[in-house]
Design a protein around this motif. Structure first.
Motif, short mmCIF file in Angstrom:
data_model
loop_
_atom_site.label_atom_id
_atom_site.label_comp_id
_atom_site.label_asym_id
_atom_site.label_seq_id
_atom_site.Cartn_x
_atom_site.Cartn_y
_atom_site.Cartn_z
N ARG A 329 38.86 47.75 30.83
CA ARG A 329 39.92 47.86 29.84
C ARG A 329 40.78 46.60 29.91
NH1 ARG A 329 40.62 51.36 33.89
NH2 ARG A 329 42.42 51.11 35.27
N GLY A 330 41.39 46.27 28.79
CA GLY A 330 42.18 45.04 28.74
C GLY A 330 41.30 43.85 28.44
N ALA A 332 39.64 40.16 28.92
CA ALA A 332 39.21 39.29 30.02
C ALA A 332 40.19 38.13 30.19
CB ALA A 332 37.80 38.78 29.77
N ARG A 333 40.69 37.61 29.08
CA ARG A 333 41.62 36.48 29.15
C ARG A 333 42.88 36.85 29.93
NH1 ARG A 333 41.72 31.87 26.46
NH2 ARG A 333 40.05 32.62 25.09
N THR A 334 43.37 38.07 29.71
CA THR A 334 44.57 38.51 30.41
C THR A 334 44.32 38.63 31.90
OG1 THR A 334 45.25 39.74 28.43
CG2 THR A 334 46.34 40.31 30.50
N LEU A 335 43.17 39.21 32.26
CA LEU A 335 42.82 39.34 33.68
C LEU A 335 42.62 37.97 34.31
CD1 LEU A 335 41.96 40.74 36.26
CD2 LEU A 335 39.71 41.17 35.23
N ALA A 336 41.96 37.06 33.60
CA ALA A 336 41.73 35.71 34.15
C ALA A 336 43.05 35.01 34.42
CB ALA A 336 40.88 34.90 33.18
N ALA A 337 44.01 35.13 33.51
CA ALA A 337 45.32 34.51 33.70
C ALA A 337 46.05 35.15 34.88
CB ALA A 337 46.14 34.63 32.42
N TRP A 338 45.94 36.47 34.99
CA TRP A 338 46.59 37.20 36.08
C TRP A 338 46.03 36.76 37.43
CZ3 TRP A 338 45.63 41.05 39.79
CH2 TRP A 338 46.73 41.83 40.17
N LEU A 339 44.71 36.60 37.51
CA LEU A 339 44.09 36.14 38.75
C LEU A 339 44.48 34.70 39.06
CD1 LEU A 339 40.54 37.71 38.28
CD2 LEU A 339 42.26 38.39 39.98
N GLY A 340 44.55 33.86 38.01
CA GLY A 340 44.96 32.48 38.21
C GLY A 340 46.35 32.37 38.80
N PHE A 376 44.87 44.71 39.43
CA PHE A 376 45.11 44.52 38.00
C PHE A 376 44.77 45.79 37.21
CE2 PHE A 376 43.39 43.59 33.79
CZ PHE A 376 44.43 42.87 33.20
N LEU A 377 43.62 46.38 37.53
CA LEU A 377 43.18 47.56 36.80
C LEU A 377 44.06 48.78 37.08
CD1 LEU A 377 39.31 47.19 37.21
CD2 LEU A 377 40.68 46.64 35.21
N GLY A 378 44.72 48.77 38.26
CA GLY A 378 45.55 49.91 38.63
C GLY A 378 47.00 49.77 38.22
#
Length: 379
Positions: A329-330, A332-340, A376-378
């Motif tokens: 969910r969400g 991929a771009r948002t998760l990638a930025a969050w991880l960065g 991130f997912l939680g």
């Protein structure tokens, strides 16, 4: 991890600051490579040209290491600035005729392996599309694209966006039967997987060192099969292209018989020293060991991401060092930025997060990455 691998980890200080899963993009280089660059710089600063013969010897040593890592002969290796440079030398150097065709999967290939072939349009050369609906080039798709006018198949050893590993051995055999040349963009495999240009019947392979080879930008090598050298016209020539290169007292224009004919002038010694040090490190560890360790980490990531509900690819039988995924969910771009923001180095390619570990990536590194995705997912 073994003590020896921990020692190699110490060669990469970036690992103390980041989770590094971006070797398919731009890799960190090692303290050993940095020392090699400083060695040449210090030499020329302190001694000028006094040790020039030593510089040339180091260049030939690096050429030999490049040949060794892909199963070629040193005489088949030319230094190039980057992968694009090498592929361009092939595209511009062959004796094309109007109506000739190049088969390439333009829809999925990195631009470096598309634009040199499209640039031949004004010479009457047509680009014929290889179908790749699954994100990779298969032998069956290549066979379907071949026509009596096909002169060359151009393909990446591993697709940059999907991570799909090309079956070069099968495609090489297919091209040999059809009398077609095989040109490979090898930047996503050299330094990551075992490459054997002779076994795969590859005629040309270009790769530079700033990805899996753990070198620096601006230096790489082009392999040209010995039998093809007479058919590849150098795009540029200079003093180093000739058989009597070091005799500056006469003009004697006779091209070298080896791949050195493609090197027109003075070497970029900083890059070549760096390339040599990087290849020496990889060969010291051993490509079978490197490939096995990368595959093990990728398998761990694959399993962990699937447990979190992510969609991953490519499938095990089609992958080398790259794993891509989408969160359940969400975006991929948002998760990638969050991880960065949490000091995870990775890439986003065609809407998917791309992970690319190397041999020194530890199981603990993989676990920490999975924990970050879980966080991130939680949220």
């Amino acid at each position: 991890m073994s003590a020896s691998i921990e020692t190699y980890r110490a060669q990469f200080p970036v690992l103390a600051q980041q989770l590094y899963f971006n070797h398919a993009g731009v890799a960190p280089t090692s303290l050993r490579v940095a020392a090699a660059v400083r060695e040449w710089m210090d030499d020329v600063v302190q001694h000028g040209v006094k040790h020039e013969r030593g510089w040339e010897a180091r260049a030939e040593q690096a050429r030999g290491l490049a040949a060794r890592i892909i199963g070629a002969a040193p005489e088949e290796i030319a230094f190039v600035r980057n992968t694009s440079h090498g592929l361009g030398l092939v595209a511009e150097g062959l004796d094309w005729r109007p109506g000739d065709e190049v088969a390439v999967a333009t829809a999925i290939e990195y631009p470096s392996n598309v634009y040199p072939w499209l640039h031949l349009k004004d010479r009457g050369v047509e680009v014929r599309e290889i179908s790749a609906p699954g994100g990779g080039v298969t032998p069956e798709a290549v066979a379907a694209a071949l026509t009596p006018r096909t002169r060359l198949v151009a393909v990446s050893s591993v697709q940059f966006a999907s991570g799909f590993q090309t079956d070069l051995e099968a495609i090489g055999a297919l091209c040999e039967r059809a009398g077609v040349l095989l040109c490979v963009d090898g930047i996503q495999s050299v330094g990551c997987t075992q490459v054997d240009v002779k076994r795969c019947r590859i005629h040309f392979l270009s790769a530079d060192s700033h990805k899996w080879m753990l070198g620096i930008s601006g230096i790489g090598f082009l392999y040209v099969d010995q039998a093809l050298l007479p058919r590849l016209r150098p795009v540029l020539v200079g003093w180093r292209s000739t058989t009597d290169a070091w005799n500056f007292n006469r003009s004697h224009f006779e091209l070298r018989p080896d791949a050195g004919r493609l090197e027109e002038g003075s070497h970029a010694f900083t890059g070549i020293y760096a390339l040599g040090a990087a290849l020496e490190l990889l060969l010291e560890v051993g490509m079978p060991t490197i490939e096995a360790r990368i595959r093990a980490v990728v398998a761990t990531l694959d399993e962990g991401l699937k447990e979190l509900g992510c969609t991953t690819g490519p499938s095990p039988e089609h992958r080398a060092g790259i794993l891509t995924f989408l969160p359940p969910r969400g975006e991929a771009r948002t998760l990638a930025a969050w991880l960065g923001e949490r000091d995870v180095s990775l890439s986003l390619r065609r809407g998917r997060i791309r992970l690319s570990p190397h041999f020194y990536t530890s199981p603990e590194d993989a676990g920490r990455l999975l924990q970050e995705v879980r966080g991130f997912l939680g949220r």
